[in-house]
Design a protein around this motif. Structure first.
Motif, mmCIF file in Angstrom:
data_model
loop_
_atom_site.group_PDB
_atom_site.id
_atom_site.type_symbol
_atom_site.label_atom_id
_atom_site.label_comp_id
_atom_site.label_asym_id
_atom_site.label_seq_id
_atom_site.Cartn_x
_atom_site.Cartn_y
_atom_site.Cartn_z
ATOM 1 N N ASP A 299 45.727 82.674 52.226
ATOM 2 C CA ASP A 299 45.470 81.825 53.390
ATOM 3 C C ASP A 299 45.359 82.642 54.675
ATOM 4 O O ASP A 299 44.612 82.282 55.590
ATOM 5 C CB ASP A 299 46.588 80.782 53.546
ATOM 6 N N GLY A 300 46.097 83.749 54.757
ATOM 7 C CA GLY A 300 46.007 84.598 55.933
ATOM 8 C C GLY A 300 44.638 85.225 56.069
ATOM 9 O O GLY A 300 44.066 85.258 57.174
ATOM 10 N N GLU A 301 44.090 85.722 54.973
ATOM 11 C CA GLU A 301 42.737 86.286 55.001
ATOM 12 C C GLU A 301 41.716 85.191 55.315
ATOM 13 O O GLU A 301 40.765 85.408 56.069
ATOM 14 C CB GLU A 301 42.405 86.956 53.664
ATOM 15 N N MET A 302 41.914 84.024 54.758
ATOM 16 C CA MET A 302 40.997 82.912 55.002
ATOM 17 C C MET A 302 40.979 82.533 56.481
ATOM 18 O O MET A 302 39.919 82.212 57.045
ATOM 19 C CB MET A 302 41.387 81.711 54.150
ATOM 20 N N SER A 303 42.124 82.611 57.132
ATOM 21 C CA SER A 303 42.207 82.217 58.542
ATOM 22 C C SER A 303 41.446 83.178 59.455
ATOM 23 O O SER A 303 41.058 82.820 60.565
ATOM 24 C CB SER A 303 43.671 82.141 58.993
ATOM 25 N N LYS A 304 41.201 84.414 58.998
ATOM 26 C CA LYS A 304 40.468 85.402 59.786
ATOM 27 C C LYS A 304 38.956 85.214 59.702
ATOM 28 O O LYS A 304 38.216 85.774 60.509
ATOM 29 C CB LYS A 304 40.814 86.817 59.312
ATOM 30 N N ARG B 92 34.392 78.224 54.193
ATOM 31 C CA ARG B 92 33.870 77.183 53.289
ATOM 32 C C ARG B 92 33.143 77.777 52.089
ATOM 33 O O ARG B 92 33.406 77.398 50.949
ATOM 34 C CB ARG B 92 32.921 76.271 54.081
ATOM 35 N N LEU B 93 32.231 78.726 52.356
ATOM 36 C CA LEU B 93 31.327 79.197 51.309
ATOM 37 C C LEU B 93 31.933 80.291 50.446
ATOM 38 O O LEU B 93 31.560 80.430 49.279
ATOM 39 C CB LEU B 93 30.028 79.699 51.947
ATOM 40 N N PHE B 94 32.864 81.072 50.991
ATOM 41 C CA PHE B 94 33.465 82.152 50.222
ATOM 42 C C PHE B 94 34.859 81.778 49.724
ATOM 43 O O PHE B 94 35.104 81.711 48.525
ATOM 44 C CB PHE B 94 33.524 83.442 51.046
ATOM 45 N N PHE B 95 35.773 81.512 50.646
ATOM 46 C CA PHE B 95 37.157 81.279 50.240
ATOM 47 C C PHE B 95 37.327 79.964 49.482
ATOM 48 O O PHE B 95 37.861 79.934 48.370
ATOM 49 C CB PHE B 95 38.078 81.327 51.463
ATOM 50 N N THR C 159 33.210 92.600 52.870
ATOM 51 C CA THR C 159 34.600 92.530 53.312
ATOM 52 C C THR C 159 35.010 93.802 54.051
ATOM 53 O O THR C 159 35.711 93.757 55.063
ATOM 54 C CB THR C 159 35.529 92.301 52.098
ATOM 55 N N ASP C 160 34.546 94.927 53.540
ATOM 56 C CA ASP C 160 34.855 96.233 54.119
ATOM 57 C C ASP C 160 33.559 97.042 54.158
ATOM 58 O O ASP C 160 33.235 97.743 53.191
ATOM 59 C CB ASP C 160 35.922 96.929 53.270
ATOM 60 N N PRO C 161 32.784 96.955 55.248
ATOM 61 C CA PRO C 161 31.491 97.644 55.279
ATOM 62 C C PRO C 161 31.587 99.146 55.024
ATOM 63 O O PRO C 161 30.745 99.707 54.300
ATOM 64 C CB PRO C 161 30.961 97.340 56.684
ATOM 65 N N GLU C 162 32.591 99.818 55.584
ATOM 66 C CA GLU C 162 32.719 101.255 55.353
ATOM 67 C C GLU C 162 32.965 101.550 53.878
ATOM 68 O O GLU C 162 32.395 102.486 53.309
ATOM 69 C CB GLU C 162 33.844 101.830 56.207
#
Length: 305
Positions: free
Chosen positions: A160-165, A172-175, A250-253
């Motif tokens: 839920d913490g990652e979703m809130s970011k 909606r479409l990913f989480f 999620t992590d471009p680098e």
């Protein structure tokens, strides 16, 4: 002079099924088209829009309003005496009418969903896991299959913490979609970190696009195929410019580092490649020319046996 009679001609109303077989030793890998997604090139980041336009022009791709067409592919892996495996589940009913064709094309290939015993996910974005379950009823669409995915993947989408970011669309479409798609299978999941995940199929770590994004190396005898998942989304741009990422990495680098590592491995080992967003039927090879990479589609072969 009598009017000449006009012959009746049947005009096709549908495309041929999106199916293509490729032998890897005693394994048959069947590319299954789930359709395609049209969208904006503005999803590409870390690259100037003018450079994107020029690369698309160089590739002779039409660019109405700087658009892109992204293939969505899945891959069936079969061998004598082994359970049938599919790598990724397609889009289901999540992403509109041009995608979600996997089940129809499986049927055209003579494959029943009940024949599939394992679904290996490269990651849990909706064009890869949306075909696991029916959105409203959450019914299993692969009733006899286990779901196999890297151990990093599910905790991220359940956090839920990652979703809130995330922004509203990503929430909606990913989480939320990931949670809905996987819910019917929570009692039949298998997680891995590395190694052989199914007979003849080894996980190749390629994190960055998502925390658990994984490529799969299919090997039989002295032949192999690297199914590289979402290593690229727009091959016309990201092959010559591996630094170009997408806004939903999620992590471009990390995604760029994985892409460069996979490119180097593919070119050095002269691997046969396939990808979820390479243009169908996707089988290709990569070569290095100076400091640049070139993707060379494999010629269509009528006789695959």
């Amino acid at each position: 002079m009598a009017a000449q009679e006009t012959a009746t001609v049947d005009i096709p109303q549908t495309q041929i099924p999106g199916i293509y077989h490729r032998k890897i030793g005693d394994i048959v890998v069947t590319a299954i088209s789930d359709g395609y997604l049209d969208g904006s090139l503005e999803v590409l980041i870390n690259i100037a829009p003018g450079d994107v336009d020029q690369l698309m022009l160089d590739a002779a791709r039409p660019m109405p309003e700087r658009g892109r067409r992204t293939s969505v592919n899945t891959f069936i892996v079969r061998a004598p005496g082994r359970p049938t495996v599919v790598i990724d589940a397609g889009s289901g009913d999540y992403l509109g009418p041009t995608a979600g064709k996997q089940i129809r094309n499986l049927e055209a290939a003579g494959i029943e969903v009940g024949d599939i015993k394992s679904v290996l996910l490269t990651h849990m974005h909706p064009d890869h896991s949306g075909g696991l379950s029916e959105p409203v009823s959450q019914a299993h669409l692969f009733p006899d299959a286990e779901i196999v995915v890297h151990e990093n993947e599910l905790p991220h989408w359940m956090d839920d913490g990652e979703m809130s970011k995330a922004d509203e669309r990503q929430r909606r479409l990913f989480f939320q979609c990931a949670r809905d798609q996987i819910a019917p299978y929570l009692d039949r999941m298998r997680f891995f970190r590395e190694g052989e995940v199914a007979p003849g199929i080894h996980a190749v770590e390629s994190h960055g696009h998502t925390p658990g994004h994984t490529s799969y190396l299919v090997t039989s005898g002295d032949e192999s195929l690297l199914i590289w998942g979402d290593t690229v989304h727009v091959p016309e741009v990201q092959v010559p410019r591996p630094d170009a990422c997408v806004s939903f990495d999620t992590d471009p680098e990390g995604a760029e580092a994985s892409r460069r590592r996979i490119f180097d491995m593919a070119a050095a080992d002269r691997l046969l490649l396939a990808g979820m967003h390479l243009h169908f039927p996707a089988f290709s090879r990569m070569k290095r020319v100076g400091d640049n990479y070139v993707l060379v589609p494999e010629p269509w072969d009528q006789a695959f046996a």
